[in-house]
Design a protein around this motif. Sequence first.
Motif, short mmCIF file in Angstrom:
data_model
loop_
_atom_site.label_atom_id
_atom_site.label_comp_id
_atom_site.label_asym_id
_atom_site.label_seq_id
_atom_site.Cartn_x
_atom_site.Cartn_y
_atom_site.Cartn_z
N SER A 257 0.81 -1.21 0.00
CA SER A 257 0.00 0.00 0.00
C SER A 257 0.85 1.27 0.00
CB SER A 257 -0.92 0.00 1.22
OG SER A 257 -0.14 -0.03 2.40
N ASN A 258 2.14 1.11 0.15
CA ASN A 258 3.01 2.27 0.22
C ASN A 258 3.78 2.51 -1.07
OD1 ASN A 258 4.57 0.03 0.40
ND2 ASN A 258 5.96 0.82 1.94
N ARG A 259 3.23 1.99 -2.17
CA ARG A 259 3.88 2.20 -3.45
C ARG A 259 3.13 3.27 -4.22
NH1 ARG A 259 7.19 -2.12 -4.70
NH2 ARG A 259 7.92 -3.00 -2.77
N LYS B 124 7.73 -6.79 -9.24
CA LYS B 124 8.65 -6.20 -8.27
C LYS B 124 8.15 -4.84 -7.79
CE LYS B 124 13.48 -4.70 -8.02
NZ LYS B 124 14.74 -4.61 -8.81
N TYR B 125 7.41 -4.16 -8.65
CA TYR B 125 7.01 -2.78 -8.35
C TYR B 125 5.64 -2.64 -7.70
CZ TYR B 125 10.91 -1.92 -11.49
OH TYR B 125 12.13 -1.91 -12.09
N CYS B 126 4.64 -3.32 -8.28
CA CYS B 126 3.27 -3.10 -7.80
C CYS B 126 2.68 -4.31 -7.10
CB CYS B 126 2.37 -2.67 -8.95
SG CYS B 126 2.00 -3.99 -10.12
N GLY B 127 3.36 -5.46 -7.17
CA GLY B 127 2.86 -6.62 -6.46
C GLY B 127 1.83 -7.42 -7.23
N ALA B 128 1.60 -7.07 -8.50
CA ALA B 128 0.67 -7.84 -9.32
C ALA B 128 1.20 -9.27 -9.48
CB ALA B 128 0.51 -7.18 -10.67
N GLU B 129 0.28 -10.20 -9.68
CA GLU B 129 0.68 -11.59 -9.81
C GLU B 129 0.25 -12.15 -11.15
OE1 GLU B 129 -0.88 -13.71 -6.51
OE2 GLU B 129 -0.01 -12.34 -5.05
N ARG B 130 1.06 -13.07 -11.67
CA ARG B 130 0.72 -13.67 -12.94
C ARG B 130 1.39 -15.03 -13.05
NH1 ARG B 130 1.32 -11.18 -19.09
NH2 ARG B 130 0.94 -13.13 -20.13
N GLU B 131 0.68 -15.93 -13.77
CA GLU B 131 1.24 -17.25 -14.01
C GLU B 131 1.94 -17.26 -15.36
OE1 GLU B 131 1.28 -20.06 -12.26
OE2 GLU B 131 0.33 -19.17 -10.51
N PHE B 132 3.14 -17.82 -15.40
CA PHE B 132 3.87 -17.95 -16.64
C PHE B 132 4.10 -19.42 -16.93
CE2 PHE B 132 4.99 -13.75 -15.16
CZ PHE B 132 4.93 -13.00 -16.32
N SER B 133 3.86 -19.79 -18.19
CA SER B 133 4.06 -21.18 -18.57
C SER B 133 5.52 -21.45 -18.84
CB SER B 133 3.24 -21.48 -19.82
OG SER B 133 3.56 -22.77 -20.30
#
Length: 56
Positions: free
Chosen positions: A3-5, A31-40
């Motif tokens: 929350s501090n970004r 690294k910057y916003c904390g979003a998540e994603r799956e990579f194959s």
Amino acid sequence: MPSNRSVSRKDCSHHWVLPRPGGPTSHGVCKYCGAEREFSNTTASGWVARAAARKK
Ligand SMILES: [Zn+2]
């Protein structure tokens, strides 16, 4: 999600941090916003899709 970004996910040009490969997918976290994603890991489709999306 931090929350501090100052950067938002919408405006972020994600820098995906991936754990060591070894399974069919890797769970990447921005690294910057904390979003998540799956990579194959089985094909390059995940990376190709990402590259294509960034062009728009
Ligand atoms: Zn991001």
